[in-house]
Design a protein around this motif. Structure first.
Motif, PDB file in Angstrom:
ATOM      1  N   ILE A  75      75.596 -53.201  -8.456  1.00  0.00           N
ATOM      2  CA  ILE A  75      74.131 -53.245  -8.521  1.00  0.00           C
ATOM      3  C   ILE A  75      73.528 -52.640  -7.252  1.00  0.00           C
ATOM      4  O   ILE A  75      72.544 -51.889  -7.316  1.00  0.00           O
ATOM      5  N   GLN A  76      74.109 -52.943  -6.104  1.00  0.00           N
ATOM      6  CA  GLN A  76      73.602 -52.367  -4.850  1.00  0.00           C
ATOM      7  C   GLN A  76      73.687 -50.844  -4.868  1.00  0.00           C
ATOM      8  O   GLN A  76      72.722 -50.144  -4.533  1.00  0.00           O
ATOM      9  N   GLY A  77      74.862 -50.330  -5.238  1.00  0.00           N
ATOM     10  CA  GLY A  77      75.035 -48.877  -5.259  1.00  0.00           C
ATOM     11  C   GLY A  77      74.137 -48.209  -6.279  1.00  0.00           C
ATOM     12  O   GLY A  77      73.546 -47.156  -6.006  1.00  0.00           O
ATOM     13  N   THR A  78      74.014 -48.828  -7.449  1.00  0.00           N
ATOM     14  CA  THR A  78      73.165 -48.264  -8.495  1.00  0.00           C
ATOM     15  C   THR A  78      71.698 -48.287  -8.077  1.00  0.00           C
ATOM     16  O   THR A  78      70.943 -47.351  -8.362  1.00  0.00           O
ATOM     17  N   ALA A  79      71.292 -49.367  -7.384  1.00  0.00           N
ATOM     18  CA  ALA A  79      69.904 -49.468  -6.919  1.00  0.00           C
ATOM     19  C   ALA A  79      69.586 -48.344  -5.939  1.00  0.00           C
ATOM     20  O   ALA A  79      68.496 -47.757  -5.977  1.00  0.00           O
ATOM     21  N   LEU A  80      70.542 -48.032  -5.062  1.00  0.00           N
ATOM     22  CA  LEU A  80      70.322 -46.937  -4.111  1.00  0.00           C
ATOM     23  C   LEU A  80      70.176 -45.604  -4.836  1.00  0.00           C
ATOM     24  O   LEU A  80      69.248 -44.828  -4.555  1.00  0.00           O
ATOM     25  N   LEU A  81      71.057 -45.340  -5.795  1.00  0.00           N
ATOM     26  CA  LEU A  81      70.975 -44.081  -6.539  1.00  0.00           C
ATOM     27  C   LEU A  81      69.681 -44.009  -7.349  1.00  0.00           C
ATOM     28  O   LEU A  81      69.029 -42.958  -7.406  1.00  0.00           O
ATOM     29  N   ALA A  82      69.315 -45.135  -7.974  1.00  0.00           N
ATOM     30  CA  ALA A  82      68.089 -45.152  -8.773  1.00  0.00           C
ATOM     31  C   ALA A  82      66.870 -44.888  -7.902  1.00  0.00           C
ATOM     32  O   ALA A  82      65.945 -44.174  -8.300  1.00  0.00           O
ATOM     33  N   MET A  83      66.869 -45.436  -6.678  1.00  0.00           N
ATOM     34  CA  MET A  83      65.729 -45.236  -5.787  1.00  0.00           C
ATOM     35  C   MET A  83      65.674 -43.788  -5.313  1.00  0.00           C
ATOM     36  O   MET A  83      64.589 -43.195  -5.205  1.00  0.00           O
ATOM     37  N   LEU A  84      66.822 -43.189  -5.042  1.00  0.00           N
ATOM     38  CA  LEU A  84      66.841 -41.784  -4.616  1.00  0.00           C
ATOM     39  C   LEU A  84      66.315 -40.866  -5.721  1.00  0.00           C
ATOM     40  O   LEU A  84      65.576 -39.916  -5.455  1.00  0.00           O
ATOM     41  N   VAL A  85      66.690 -41.161  -6.965  1.00  0.00           N
ATOM     42  CA  VAL A  85      66.177 -40.380  -8.092  1.00  0.00           C
ATOM     43  C   VAL A  85      64.673 -40.588  -8.234  1.00  0.00           C
ATOM     44  O   VAL A  85      63.902 -39.641  -8.449  1.00  0.00           O
ATOM     45  N   ALA A  86      64.244 -41.859  -8.079  1.00  0.00           N
ATOM     46  CA  ALA A  86      62.817 -42.154  -8.203  1.00  0.00           C
ATOM     47  C   ALA A  86      62.007 -41.430  -7.134  1.00  0.00           C
ATOM     48  O   ALA A  86      60.900 -40.951  -7.386  1.00  0.00           O
ATOM     49  N   LEU A  87      62.567 -41.334  -5.920  1.00  0.00           N
ATOM     50  CA  LEU A  87      61.856 -40.647  -4.841  1.00  0.00           C
ATOM     51  C   LEU A  87      61.642 -39.169  -5.140  1.00  0.00           C
ATOM     52  O   LEU A  87      60.683 -38.562  -4.661  1.00  0.00           O
ATOM     53  N   LEU A  88      62.551 -38.604  -5.926  1.00  0.00           N
ATOM     54  CA  LEU A  88      62.399 -37.199  -6.313  1.00  0.00           C
ATOM     55  C   LEU A  88      61.073 -36.974  -7.036  1.00  0.00           C
ATOM     56  O   LEU A  88      60.408 -35.948  -6.855  1.00  0.00           O
ATOM     57  N   PHE A  89      60.671 -37.979  -7.824  1.00  0.00           N
ATOM     58  CA  PHE A  89      59.470 -37.815  -8.637  1.00  0.00           C
ATOM     59  C   PHE A  89      58.189 -38.117  -7.870  1.00  0.00           C
ATOM     60  O   PHE A  89      57.095 -38.030  -8.431  1.00  0.00           O
ATOM     61  N   THR A  90      58.306 -38.483  -6.585  1.00  0.00           N
ATOM     62  CA  THR A  90      57.093 -38.553  -5.768  1.00  0.00           C
ATOM     63  C   THR A  90      56.657 -37.153  -5.342  1.00  0.00           C
ATOM     64  O   THR A  90      55.476 -36.916  -5.071  1.00  0.00           O
ATOM     65  N   ALA A  91      57.606 -36.235  -5.257  1.00  0.00           N
ATOM     66  CA  ALA A  91      57.292 -34.860  -4.858  1.00  0.00           C
ATOM     67  C   ALA A  91      57.247 -33.902  -6.044  1.00  0.00           C
ATOM     68  O   ALA A  91      56.629 -32.847  -5.967  1.00  0.00           O
ATOM     69  N   TYR A  92      57.899 -34.267  -7.149  1.00  0.00           N
ATOM     70  CA  TYR A  92      57.968 -33.387  -8.313  1.00  0.00           C
ATOM     71  C   TYR A  92      57.659 -34.178  -9.583  1.00  0.00           C
ATOM     72  O   TYR A  92      57.802 -35.394  -9.634  1.00  0.00           O
ATOM     73  N   ARG A  93      57.243 -33.448 -10.595  1.00  0.00           N
ATOM     74  CA  ARG A  93      57.059 -34.031 -11.916  1.00  0.00           C
ATOM     75  C   ARG A  93      57.713 -33.114 -12.939  1.00  0.00           C
ATOM     76  O   ARG A  93      57.891 -31.916 -12.708  1.00  0.00           O
ATOM     77  N   VAL A  94      58.063 -33.713 -14.057  1.00  0.00           N
ATOM     78  CA  VAL A  94      58.702 -32.937 -15.118  1.00  0.00           C
ATOM     79  C   VAL A  94      57.619 -32.251 -15.936  1.00  0.00           C
ATOM     80  O   VAL A  94      56.677 -32.896 -16.411  1.00  0.00           O
ATOM     81  N   ARG A  95      57.747 -30.963 -16.075  1.00  0.00           N
ATOM     82  CA  ARG A  95      56.765 -30.182 -16.837  1.00  0.00           C
ATOM     83  C   ARG A  95      57.484 -29.432 -17.942  1.00  0.00           C
ATOM     84  O   ARG A  95      58.517 -28.792 -17.715  1.00  0.00           O
ATOM     85  N   ARG A  96      56.953 -29.549 -19.130  1.00  0.00           N
ATOM     86  CA  ARG A  96      57.518 -28.808 -20.262  1.00  0.00           C
ATOM     87  C   ARG A  96      57.056 -27.363 -20.162  1.00  0.00           C
ATOM     88  O   ARG A  96      55.881 -27.078 -20.031  1.00  0.00           O
ATOM     89  N   VAL A  97      58.018 -26.458 -20.211  1.00  0.00           N
ATOM     90  CA  VAL A  97      57.721 -25.038 -20.095  1.00  0.00           C
ATOM     91  C   VAL A  97      56.885 -24.608 -21.291  1.00  0.00           C
ATOM     92  O   VAL A  97      57.211 -24.891 -22.455  1.00  0.00           O
ATOM     93  N   GLY A  98      55.735 -23.991 -20.977  1.00  0.00           N
ATOM     94  CA  GLY A  98      54.867 -23.518 -22.059  1.00  0.00           C
ATOM     95  C   GLY A  98      53.826 -24.531 -22.493  1.00  0.00           C
ATOM     96  O   GLY A  98      52.970 -24.234 -23.310  1.00  0.00           O
ATOM     97  N   ALA A  99      53.883 -25.760 -21.907  1.00  0.00           N
ATOM     98  CA  ALA A  99      52.920 -26.787 -22.292  1.00  0.00           C
ATOM     99  C   ALA A  99      51.557 -26.464 -21.696  1.00  0.00           C
ATOM    100  O   ALA A  99      51.422 -25.797 -20.668  1.00  0.00           O
ATOM    101  N   GLN A 100      50.503 -26.931 -22.362  1.00  0.00           N
ATOM    102  CA  GLN A 100      49.129 -26.707 -21.867  1.00  0.00           C
ATOM    103  C   GLN A 100      48.911 -27.509 -20.592  1.00  0.00           C
ATOM    104  O   GLN A 100      49.335 -28.651 -20.472  1.00  0.00           O
ATOM    105  N   THR A 101      48.283 -26.956 -19.566  1.00  0.00           N
ATOM    106  CA  THR A 101      47.998 -27.654 -18.304  1.00  0.00           C
ATOM    107  C   THR A 101      46.571 -28.165 -18.319  1.00  0.00           C
ATOM    108  O   THR A 101      45.735 -27.710 -19.092  1.00  0.00           O
TER     109      THR A 101
END
Length: 350
Positions: free
Chosen positions: A324-350
């Motif tokens: 759980i400790q190791g998974t929590a660290l990995l999950a938080m690192l992935v979550a931090l990625l989305f503070t700087a980036y967001r998932v955008r569908r290519v071709g979607a209306q902005t």
């Protein structure tokens, strides 16, 4: 098709929700392991929650386990704020424990003994942290590697002590002589292990927040971490790194002092079950915010406390707490990625 797109801004609520999202994702992912072990997921988590927070005794045990992780979490959070990658909180904790045990074994009035134990333990942790900081500044040695390797150096030095000069000649066990009774930290609630060190750890968190957010040193730490090149025009980056290393190591050393003075009253090989490494997870879950270190440490402490009871009740291995400790660290690192980036569908209306 999807791609990552840089954010122009991050909503405030999203920053606050990240740790909760990471914890929820961790529990969901680890529920699969519980199911594979043949236990009911809800039952297992229910036992874990009850054993760690179900009554006053369970809560005090969780707080006792959280205290060293609060100190090591603060140590890592402050170091990482300055981009000093202190992975050596485990060794600094052990150094603090050994130094405080030396002092605590000397007969003296209780108040003086506890004060000197704290000072000497913090100083020992600070000196250990100073080594990778100095190597980085003087010789450009990677502080991740040097601080991590120092953990082994300190551990085997501790083992040399308890297997040599400190070894109990009567029982033959590799343990140090106990500290004087007068040096034992006061127990706050009769019948529990809740000691003075827990309160000190809880007070340390807002003090560290004040230092980072409201003092000149805290400003220099933040600027050095955010833009070290710009900081060089008005700030001595080397001096800030050294100051940060000393403060970080002192906090980790206090974790060792608390374990000697409030829990074990002597030094043994397993005095720390990895509290220094857990501090990295705590700091990341808290997003390097000292105020967030306390709930993050309590969460991990609850997992540790509850995992043993869960194992006895359901047959799920107690090692799940490490997963759980190791998974929590990995999950938080992935979550931090989305503070700087967001998932955008290519071709979607902005």
């Amino acid at each position: 098709m999807f791609r990552l797109e840089a954010r122009t801004s991050t909503p405030a609520w999203f920053n606050l929700a990240l740790p909760l999202i990471a914890i929820a994702a961790t529990l969901i992912l680890c529920s699969g392991l519980i199911a594979i072990a043949g236990a009911g997921v809800i039952e297992a988590y229910g036992v874990m929650l009850s054993a760690s927070l179900g009554d006053s005794y369970a809560i005090t045990e969780t707080l006792v386990r959280a205290a060293p992780m609060i100190f090591t979490g603060l140590a890592v959070a402050i170091a990482f704020r300055a981009k000093f990658w202190n992975i050596g909180a485990e060794g600094q904790l052990l150094a603090g424990a050994v130094a405080s045990c030396f002092v605590g074994a000397i007969p003296m009035p209780g108040t003086l003994a506890m004060l000197l134990m704290a000072i000497v333990g913090a100083a020992a942790g600070a000196l250990v942290a100073l080594v990778p900081a100095t190597l980085r500044i003087k010789f450009k040695v990677d502080d991740v590697v040097s601080s991590l390797l120092l953990n082994s150096v300190i551990y085997y030095a501790l083992m040399a002590l308890i297997e040599g000069p400190w070894k109990d000649t009567f029982s033959g066990y590799p343990i140090s002589p106990p500290i004087e009774d007068s040096a034992n930290f006061p127990v706050l609630i009769e019948g529990t292990r809740l000691h003075l060190g827990v309160v000190v750890a809880l007070i340390a968190a807002p003090l560290c927040w004040f230092l980072i957010a409201r003092t000149t040193l805290g400003f220099r730490i933040r600027v050095t971490g955010e833009n070290p090149e710009a900081a060089r025009y008005g700030i001595s980056v080397q001096r800030v790194l050294l100051s940060t290393a000393l403060l970080s190591g002192a906090l980790a050393g206090l974790a060792g002092v608390g374990e000697v003075g409030g829990v074990h009253f002597q030094v043994m090989s397993d005095i720390s079950p990895g509290y220094g490494y857990s501090g990295i997870v705590v700091a990341m879950l808290a997003r390097l915010n000292p105020l967030g270190v306390v709930p993050a440490a309590i969460f991990l402490a609850a997992v540790m406390t509850g995992a043993e009871a869960m194992s006895r009740a359901t047959g799920v291995p107690a090692f799940l707490s490490d997963v759980i400790q190791g998974t929590a660290l990995l999950a938080m690192l992935v979550a931090l990625l989305f503070t700087a980036y967001r998932v955008r569908r290519v071709g979607a209306q902005t």
